[in-house]
Scaffold this motif. Structure first.
Motif, PDB file in Angstrom:
ATOM      1  N   LYS A 192     -39.191   5.820   6.018  1.00 27.63           N
ATOM      2  CA  LYS A 192     -38.996   4.380   6.012  1.00 27.63           C
ATOM      3  C   LYS A 192     -39.312   3.795   7.384  1.00 27.63           C
ATOM      4  N   LYS A 241     -35.129  11.203   9.618  1.00 23.86           N
ATOM      5  CA  LYS A 241     -34.255  10.053   9.867  1.00 23.86           C
ATOM      6  C   LYS A 241     -34.349   9.567  11.303  1.00 23.86           C
ATOM      7  N   TYR A 256     -37.205  15.044  -4.126  1.00 26.72           N
ATOM      8  CA  TYR A 256     -36.019  14.551  -4.831  1.00 26.72           C
ATOM      9  C   TYR A 256     -34.877  15.569  -4.788  1.00 26.72           C
ATOM     10  N   LYS A 261     -34.672  10.918  -0.896  1.00 26.25           N
ATOM     11  CA  LYS A 261     -34.988   9.661  -1.558  1.00 26.25           C
ATOM     12  C   LYS A 261     -34.632   8.432  -0.729  1.00 26.25           C
ATOM     13  N   ASP A 262     -33.629   8.519   0.125  1.00 26.97           N
ATOM     14  CA  ASP A 262     -33.187   7.344   0.876  1.00 26.97           C
ATOM     15  C   ASP A 262     -33.849   7.195   2.238  1.00 26.97           C
ATOM     16  N   SER A 326     -34.714   4.217  -5.200  1.00 22.30           N
ATOM     17  CA  SER A 326     -34.335   4.062  -3.792  1.00 22.30           C
ATOM     18  C   SER A 326     -35.418   3.346  -2.992  1.00 22.30           C
TER      19      SER A 326
END
Length: 384
Positions: A192, A241, A256, A261-262, A326
């Motif tokens: 992300k 992260k 998964y 997923k997040d 998500s």
């Protein structure tokens, strides 16, 4: 009562029932009952326990099969361990009772391969790369675009040349391959905060790409413009992260199953390298069995392989649906974009020639393996 609270209470009840059943009827009985959704039914649990006790008592041989994955993983990562258990028991007319050891309780990867080799357990699932120390040719699966697409991989590992050239080396080290498990190709998954989907190698320029210990994969990601960053698998989620790495390449199902997923934004189906597994068996133990039991195991392995191939698209779509919830988005490169990936890092490039000679033994032998990967056999599998 809220739906969330009700679900938590059901899960808590199931956990208590699972632990109790493990203590009274054994672990395999508990996992079979859990997989059938029967833990909350006293009658169903009792029936499952009775059936498992009866099968074990009637069997002539006990076969422990260990995996790194929980039983429910096949919904998105078609490892097929319950199917293999059932098929072996039935195909041997009950002469073998299979005890499952899922979820890494006996180890994972190379540790399971080692336990199969030394006869601590009879069989296990592990990545095909874990066979490479025993048969170096196997590591060719990590050569980009050699057998990255599912169909090319299935063609290859079921071909006569693979069985003639690779299996003898594996067997010489004490293993019998039972069947090869198709999961899906590795992908390009971006954390992300990224700029968007990775469509071509140009979009990987300077990206810190998490890679395993494979020198071949590290070279490939350098060739397509990324900055390969070796990170141990267990440390990968935190590395993504924290921005230590910006991208990684397991299959969609693995992303998964292992809880990414997040922390991801985009996933690209680049189809370079397979995320493949194998079930191996201790060869000495297998050879000690009566011929009809050996034939039953072989037939059961073929049945489970066919079930695995049929399961691939549904497992993929389930994993994609769950990741989408998500916010993860997916991108399939166009034919022209895929050709850019192949041109930049594909096996046809001269940079791969030393690997071809080292792992296959000669360029001629490698060419025969390429031909096998491109030749349709009797097995069909869906490609992403």
């Amino acid at each position: 009562m809220s739906d969330s609270k009700e679900r938590n209470e059901i899960k808590s009840l199931e956990r208590r029932r699972f632990l109790k059943l493990t203590g009274t009827a054994g672990f395999t009985t508990a996992v079979v009952a859990a997989s059938a959704g029967a833990l909350t039914s006293t009658e169903a649990v009792a029936q499952t326990a009775k059936e498992e006790r009866s099968r074990e008592k009637a069997a002539d041989h006990i076969m422990t099969i260990a995996t790194a994955y929980i039983l429910g993983a096949s919904r998105s990562y078609p490892i097929m361990q319950l199917d293999l258990k059932e098929n072996i028991q039935n195909a041997t007319n009950g002469k073998i009772y299979v005890k499952l050891a899922p979820g890494g309780q006996l180890g994972a990867g190379g540790a399971l391969a080692s336990k199969v080799q030394n006869g601590t357990i009879q069989a296990a699932q592990h990545s095909l790369s874990n066979f490479a120390p025993f048969a170096p040719t196997v590591d060719l699966i990590n050569m980009p675009y050699f057998c990255g697409a599912n169909q090319r991989f299935v063609n290859l590992v079921n071909s006569k040349v693979w069985k003639d050239e690779v299996h003898p080396s594996v067997e010489a080290k004490g293993f019998k391959p039972l069947f090869y498990v198709v999961i899906d190709p590795r992908v390009v998954a971006v954390r992300k905060g990224g700029a968007g989907p990775v469509k071509t190698p140009a979009d990987l320029d300077g990206v810190k790409f998490r890679v395993p210990g494979s020198k071949m994969l590290q070279q490939y990601y350098r060739m397509v413009g990324a900055n390969p960053t070796p990170v141990a698998w267990g440390e990968t989620p935190s590395a993504i992260k924290q921005g230590v790495a910006d991208a990684l390449d397991p299959s969609v199902g693995a992303l998964y199953v292992f809880g990414f997923k997040d922390i991801l934004s985009w996933v690209t189906f680049s189809q370079a390298v397979p995320d493949s597994q194998v079930y191996s068996c201790n060869l000495e133990w297998f050879n000690s069995l009566p011929k009809d039991v050996q034939d039953g195991i072989d037939f059961a392995s073929d049945m489970t392989a066919a079930q695995n191939l049929a399961k691939v698209p549904s497992a993929r779509t389930y994993a994609m649906a769950e990741l989408s919830k998500s916010g993860v988005q997916f991108y399939s490169p166009t034919a022209d974009e895929l050709s850019l990936w192949q041109e930049a890092g594909g096996y046809q490039r001269s940079e791969w020639d030393p690997y071809k000679v080292e792992l296959a033994g000669s360029m001629d032998k490698f060419d025969r393996l390429v031909e096998a990967a491109g030749t349709m056999g009797r097995h069909y599998v869906h490609d992403a």
